[in-house]
Scaffold this active site. Structure first.
Site, PDB file in Angstrom:
ATOM      1  CD  GLU A  83      -8.596   4.334  17.853  1.00  0.00           C
ATOM      2  OE1 GLU A  83      -7.795   3.987  18.591  1.00  0.00           O
ATOM      3  OE2 GLU A  83      -9.627   4.818  18.231  1.00  0.00           O
ATOM      4  CG  ASP A 114      -1.428  15.599  -0.845  1.00  0.00           C
ATOM      5  OD1 ASP A 114      -0.462  16.462  -0.999  1.00  0.00           O
ATOM      6  OD2 ASP A 114      -1.048  14.430  -1.281  1.00  0.00           O
TER       7      ASP A 114
END
Length: 178
Positions: A133, A147
Site C-alpha cells: 500500500e 500525467d
C-alpha cells in the site's frame, strides 16, 4: 501465435514440486494463490516508502508556481496516492484487501533535482503488512505528477521507488536506507 481448433495450446509448465513449496503464493500444483493469513495474529503494522520524479527546470517552476493547465499538481497527486493505497488489492493480484487506519502522502518540491520527492506512510491493524500500500501510494502519486505535467515535459523520469521501513508483524521490523 494462434493454434488451430484441433490442437489445444500447450499447458503452462508447473514449477518443480520442491520449488513450489518454497514460494508462499504457489501451491504444490503450481497454481498461484493468495496466502491464508487467518492464523496470523492481528497487530499494528505500518510502512513507509518513497520515490522521486525529475524534470526540466521549466516544468519544476510551472509546478511550483501552479502554472500548469491541469491545475495544482501537488494536492491532486497527494489525493491520488491516498486513493491508490486504499485500492492496492484491486491492482496487485495476490495482495490482501486491508482496513487502513491511516494513509499520508507527502510531496516535496526539490529544486536540486529538479523535481519532487514523494513519501507514503500507511498504517493498519491487521494480519498482514502494508508495504504494498505504501509503495502503491508513492507510485500513483508520481504517475499523477507525470500525467499532469506531460503536456510540457515528456522527459520526466520516475525513479527510486523503495520501501524505507516497515513495522509490526511476525517477521519483525525492516529499515532500509533513509
Amino acid at each position: 501465435m494462434s493454434h488451430s481448433n484441433d490442437v489445444p495450446p500447450p499447458a503452462p509448465a508447473a514449477p518443480h514440486p520442491e520449488l513450489a513449496r518454497e514460494f508462499s503464493h504457489v501451491d504444490r500444483a503450481g497454481n498461484f494463490q493468495m496466502v491464508d493469513v487467518g492464523d496470523k495474529p492481528i497487530s499494528v503494522r505500518s510502512a513507509r516508502a518513497s520515490g522521486s520524479i525529475t524534470m526540466q527546470p521549466e516544468t519544476f517552476n510551472l509546478i511550483r508556481d501552479n502554472g500548469l493547465k491541469k491545475g495544482d499538481v501537488i494536492p491532486v497527486a497527494r489525493v491520488a496516492g491516498i486513493q491508490a493505497a486504499k485500492r492496492t488489492a484491486e491492482l496487485v493480484p495476490l495482495c490482501h484487501p486491508l482496513p487502513l487506519s491511516g494513509v499520508e502522502v507527502r510531496i516535496n518540491l526539490d529544486a536540486s533535482l529538479p523535481g519532487c520527492q514523494v513519501e507514503g506512510f500507511v498504517r493498519t491493524t491487521a494480519q498482514t503488512g502494508v508495504e504494498m500500500e505504501a509503495l502503491t501510494a508513492v507510485s500513483v502519486a508520481l504517475l499523477t505528477i507525470y500525467d499532469m505535467a506531460k503536456a510540457v515535459d515528456r522527459t520526466m523520469v520516475i525513479s527510486n521507488i523503495v520501501l524505507r521501513e516497515k513495522r509490526g508483524g511476525t517477521k519483525g521490523d525492516f529499515t532500509g536506507s533513509p
